[in-house]
Design a protein around this motif. Structure first.
Motif, mmCIF file in Angstrom:
data_model
loop_
_atom_site.group_PDB
_atom_site.id
_atom_site.type_symbol
_atom_site.label_atom_id
_atom_site.label_comp_id
_atom_site.label_asym_id
_atom_site.label_seq_id
_atom_site.Cartn_x
_atom_site.Cartn_y
_atom_site.Cartn_z
ATOM 1 N N ARG A 46 9.976 4.033 40.704
ATOM 2 C CA ARG A 46 9.217 2.973 40.028
ATOM 3 C C ARG A 46 8.733 1.936 41.032
ATOM 4 N NH1 ARG A 46 11.340 1.276 34.098
ATOM 5 N NH2 ARG A 46 10.848 3.241 33.076
ATOM 6 N N GLU A 51 5.569 4.251 37.312
ATOM 7 C CA GLU A 51 5.171 3.962 35.928
ATOM 8 C C GLU A 51 3.688 4.252 35.693
ATOM 9 O OE1 GLU A 51 7.813 0.247 34.458
ATOM 10 O OE2 GLU A 51 7.397 0.435 36.593
ATOM 11 N N ALA A 52 2.865 3.903 36.697
ATOM 12 C CA ALA A 52 1.428 4.172 36.566
ATOM 13 C C ALA A 52 1.166 5.675 36.555
ATOM 14 C CB ALA A 52 0.664 3.507 37.712
ATOM 15 N N VAL A 54 3.245 7.959 35.375
ATOM 16 C CA VAL A 54 3.650 8.405 34.043
ATOM 17 C C VAL A 54 2.514 8.164 33.041
ATOM 18 C CG1 VAL A 54 5.204 7.908 32.108
ATOM 19 C CG2 VAL A 54 6.121 8.107 34.434
ATOM 20 N N ASP A 55 1.956 6.954 33.082
ATOM 21 C CA ASP A 55 0.852 6.637 32.169
ATOM 22 C C ASP A 55 -0.336 7.569 32.394
ATOM 23 O OD1 ASP A 55 2.392 4.646 31.166
ATOM 24 O OD2 ASP A 55 1.385 3.018 32.235
ATOM 25 N N ALA A 56 -0.628 7.808 33.667
ATOM 26 C CA ALA A 56 -1.781 8.652 33.981
ATOM 27 C C ALA A 56 -1.598 10.074 33.431
ATOM 28 C CB ALA A 56 -2.007 8.700 35.490
ATOM 29 N N ALA A 58 0.299 10.938 30.860
ATOM 30 C CA ALA A 58 0.235 10.873 29.403
ATOM 31 C C ALA A 58 -1.221 10.839 28.939
ATOM 32 C CB ALA A 58 1.005 9.652 28.907
ATOM 33 N N GLU A 59 -2.034 10.030 29.627
ATOM 34 C CA GLU A 59 -3.449 9.911 29.254
ATOM 35 C C GLU A 59 -4.198 11.228 29.465
ATOM 36 O OE1 GLU A 59 -5.403 6.665 31.334
ATOM 37 O OE2 GLU A 59 -3.908 5.328 30.414
ATOM 38 N N GLU A 62 -3.389 13.809 26.952
ATOM 39 C CA GLU A 62 -4.009 13.509 25.665
ATOM 40 C C GLU A 62 -5.515 13.765 25.727
ATOM 41 O OE1 GLU A 62 -2.403 9.985 23.748
ATOM 42 O OE2 GLU A 62 -4.398 9.734 22.858
ATOM 43 N N GLU A 74 9.632 11.814 31.540
ATOM 44 C CA GLU A 74 10.039 10.909 32.594
ATOM 45 C C GLU A 74 11.553 11.023 32.684
ATOM 46 O OE1 GLU A 74 8.979 6.844 31.849
ATOM 47 O OE2 GLU A 74 9.971 6.141 33.672
ATOM 48 N N PRO A 101 -1.583 7.687 40.765
ATOM 49 C CA PRO A 101 -2.299 7.992 39.518
ATOM 50 C C PRO A 101 -3.589 8.782 39.759
ATOM 51 C CG PRO A 101 -1.609 5.690 39.534
ATOM 52 C CD PRO A 101 -1.220 6.263 40.862
#
Ligand SMILES: Cc1cc2nc3c(=O)[nH]c(=O)nc-3n(C[C@H](O)[C@H](O)[C@H](O)COP(=O)(O)O)c2cc1C
Ligand code: FES
Lengths: 626, 165
Positions: A46, A51-52, A54-56, A58-59, A62, A74, A101
């Protein structure tokens, strides 16, 4: 349908059979055709931006509507923190390091969907310059035996069902329904497990005395204070696999007959606290904590308690004082805490790693466990291999591996072609071990023989640029600050040692200093109240023993060979190498450097505060330290 | 006690929060032994532990003032002085020390006139040191308002701090 409704209303499992049924249904519901992407979400990764990432992911998943094809999670710390953010892909675990990311869409398109590794994200072995694709082939992991840490990279610590699917809580079920308390304790005793919190006390023996202690109220405590600077394996376990610790504690509680437990975590570990709280809540929801656990009639709850950030609170009596809401001062141990501990009741205290070993021993049996390790130290040990080392992070190895294997085979040696000087083990109460002992097998007894100790597994590698007098001074300053001040030898002895070491590092050492410190060390060893004081002289004694030359250079020649002690060094500029670029002039905060553009510069010694900014800035190695 | 804030400002902060403080203390009434947790909650709320609150805790929980005070001063996590808008924590654990953590503290002293345990005059930064932040493989480590920064050099620190006003 009825099953689902029941699940919604009450997830508490009422029998061991229900647990097995749930496990089977989680496993069979899992779509195994999905490709797994697991991103490390430990504190280390982290810090490097996980964290970024992980978000990337997930996006991206989707956006491309790939939920049915990809399983994404994660997880806790994978151990190779220095290479973070770390991402693993697929059943063969393609290993990507330093992922950002921006890399994510390419990873999904190339690696996940087409199975093609991306070269730039692979790990390159510094020894062979070879790119390595799979985690299992990376030398850092290859030599490890990750019994405790392994699950960290595989389960999402915030989802108890993933722990259950991986076999979680089966040891508890076995202990509650197929073992008597005596049997559990004899298994733990025979396994040879020794406390991982530093002392190495035989765990089974401690449990036995708690079982025998009189009283209806007993406590089970988990020491997650992890005060040793340079060690972070307890944090990593609580962040990555908190249920393994909780399961161990419940088994321990059942064995000694306790209904209340506490986990004492340091305040500096917010993520570990957060994940442990989630795990405790889920364990309660599923019926592993609370009343009538799995229908066994046994009751047990765990409360989490945050420490206030004092090293000495890791010591057992200070930890108890702190749990009782008092300041963390140790007490002389006239009575054992297995008889009189928290609130004067019999208490069983073990370290995080010790607890995490318990389910393994119960599940796999003593024979299996005691085959790992050395004669006197069984099982694996988790080290935090840090400092001046290429592959830095958490490593889990069988007891008995040599220091050399740890540092060179797993750690990949010293960066920048520098020379190894010492490895410090055992935290502030440990010692520094020189090169000639690198072939020593690492276990509790061998390290103690060398004047160091296992401690909680910190292993800090130092190279030629580290000064041993400075290291000793550092630890004594640390311990002086952390000494509670209650007993004279520790309070006064450390103050005196700190004064001497400061003098030596300022070039004002006297020939008799070494002897005075050796004497003081003995007084501390014999006369201090608690183990903090009794081992506080180790860093000084071990550096005097193995690195006397360095002390003598400081005392007699007023020189710091490593170039660390500020009063004993001078910075100057090599006119042959200086290009006059002016970078050092801009870096210098006291305007001590001058010179014409494109001409060699000079340092005004009167104005130089020896901060080293010029040395760091110069790209031409023109600044000389000496 | 020099708090860096004038007396009326502190008074107003406390008065406007009196209810919150009372509620917080109330929730610990039967849990005297959790004094450390209570102080942690207070610290989290105000970023420091106001003297008035210490007195109030002592009265309400019936714990001797000396004990509350000794706990509040014993542990590193507590500050009795108001802190700045941003808290910088520099790790001085062993792994960070041998990689130059102290030089970051030296730099802050030199260029920001900021020493450990203190706050800059403009209340922008407070500086704390820690014995280990559990990220030893990435040292020297600095945490600013909870955000971890790894492999920090004096130069990099300057750049990072620019982001915090
Ligand atoms: C100064 C000092 C600090 C200690 N710090 C810790 C610590 O941070 N974590 C820990 O588990 N044990 C620590 N210990 C050891 C504990 O006192 C105790 O032996 C240990 O928690 C028992 O658990 P174990 O048998 O599983 O090792 C410390 C001991 C001393 C003297
Ligand atoms: S020594 Fe700095 S994070 Fe551990």
């Amino acid at each position: 349908m009825v099953e689902q409704v029941r699940k919604l209303l009450d997830k508490r499992l009422k029998t061991p059979e229900e647990l097995e049924k749930l496990r089977q249904s989680i496993i069979s519901d899992k779509d195994t055709s999905r490709i797994l992407i697991s991103v490390c979400g430990g504190t280390g990764c982290r810090a490097s931006g996980a964290e970024a990432v992980v978000d990337a992911f997930a996006e991206e998943i989707e956006r491309l509507e790939l939920q049915a094809k990809i399983e994404f999670k994660e997880t806790g710390c994978h151990g190779f923190c220095e290479r973070g953010p770390v991402v693993l892909i697929g059943p063969k675990k393609i290993f990507y390091q330093h992922v950002q990311p921006e890399d994510v869409p390419e990873i999904v398109a190339e690696t996940v969907l087409q199975g093609k590794p991306i070269q730039r994200l692979l790990y390159t072995d510094p020894a062979t310059n070879e790119e390595i694709t799979y985690e299992t082939d990376v030398p850092f992991y290859k030599r490890q035996t990750r019994l405790i840490l392994g699950a960290n990279g595989e389960i999402d610590p915030t989802d108890i069902e993933q722990y259950i699917a991986a076999g979680g809580y089966s040891a508890l079920s076995k202990a509650l329904f197929h073992m008597t308390p005596e049997k559990i304790i004899s298994e733990v005793t025979d396994s040879g497990l020794r406390g991982r919190g530093g002392g190495g006390f035989p765990t089974g023996r401690k449990w036995q005395s708690c079982l025998k202690a009189k009283g209806d109220i007993k406590y089970v405590l988990c020491n997650a204070d992890e005060g040793d600077p340079g060690a972070y394996q307890d944090r990593s376990i609580l962040e990555g696999n908190p249920h393994s610790v909780i399961e161990g504690m419940i088994i321990g509680a059942y064995a000694i007959g306790s209904n209340n437990g506490y986990i004492y975590v340091r305040n500096e570990y917010p993520l570990a606290v957060e994940r442990t709280i989630i795990a405790l809540e889920q364990a309660m929801d599923y019926g592993f904590l609370g009343e009538n656990i799995l229908g066994s009639g046994f009751n047990f709850t765990i409360t989490i308690n945050k420490g206030g950030g004092a090293f000495v609170c890791g010591e057992s009596s200070a930890l108890i004082a702190s749990l009782e809401g008092k300041i963390g001062e140790p007490k002389a141990k006239y009575t054992h805490m297995s008889e009189k501990g928290l609130w004067d009741k019999p208490s069983l205290l073990n370290n995080v790693k010790t607890w995490a070993n318990v389910p393994l021993i119960v599940n796999k049996g003593t024979d299996w466990y005691s085959k790992i390790g050395t004669k006197g130290s069984k099982g694996t040990m988790i080290f935090s291999l840090v400092g001046k080392i290429n592959n830095s992070g958490l490593v889990e190895v069988p007891m008995g591996i040599t220091l050399r294997e740890m540092i060179y085979d797993i750690g990949g040696g010293i960066p920048g072609g520098k020379k190894f000087k010492a490895v410090q083990t055992g935290g502030p109460s440990g010692g520094c071990i020189p090169e000639e002992y690198l072939d020593t097998p690492v276990d509790f007894d061998e390290l103690t023989k060398l004047g160091s100790m296992m401690g909680s597994g910190g292993m800090i590698v130092m190279d030629e640029d580290n000064c041993m007098v400075d290291v000793a001074r550092y630890f004594i300053e640390f311990l002086k600050g952390e000494s509670c001040g209650k007993c004279v030898p520790c309070r006064e002895g450390l103050a005196k040692m700190s004064e001497i070491l400061n003098r030596i590092s300022h070039g004002q050492g006297k020939p008799e200093d070494i002897e005075v410190m050796t004497d003081l060390g003995e007084i501390l060893n014999n006369g201090a109240l608690c183990a903090l004081g009794r081992s506080a002289a180790n860093p000084v004694l071990s550096t005097i023993k193995y690195f006397k030359d360095e002390y003598l250079a400081h005392i007699n020649d007023k020189k710091c060979p490593a170039g660390v002690c500020r009063e004993l060094i001078e910075y100057s500029i090599d006119p042959d190498k200086c290009t006059g670029c002016g970078a050092c002039v801009r870096a210098c905060s006291t305007n001590a450097i001058s010179g014409e553009k494109k001409e060699p510069h000079v340092i005004n010694q009167g104005m130089c505060i020896k901060c080293g900014a010029c040395y760091d800035t110069c790209k031409f190695d023109a600044v000389i330290k000496g | 006690m020099d708090t860096g804030l004038d007396f009326t400002t502190i008074q107003t902060i406390l008065e406007s929060n009196a209810e919150k403080v009372e509620k917080l203390i109330e929730s610990y009434i039967s849990k005297k032994e959790q004094l450390i947790s209570l102080l942690q909650d207070v610290q989290a709320e105000f970023n420091y532990i106001p003297q008035d609150v210490i007195i109030r805790i002592s009265q309400r929980l019936e714990i001797p003032l000396s004990q509350v005070f000794s706990v509040a001063t014993f542990f590193q996590a507590f500050s009795l002085k108001p802190r700045g808008r941003h808290t910088i924590t520099v790790c001085l654990g062993t792994a960070c020390h041998i990689k130059g953590g102290q030089r970051l503290v030296d730099k802050l002293g030199r260029d920001y006139d900021l020493k450990p345990g203190e706050t800059t005059e403009d209340m922008r930064f407070s500086l704390e040191t820690a014995n280990c932040l559990g990220c030893c493989a990435l040292g020297p480590v600095v945490v600013i308002d909870g955000k971890y920064e790894s492999k920090v050099t004096p130069d990099k620190l300057d750049k990072i701090l620019k982001k915090y006003e």
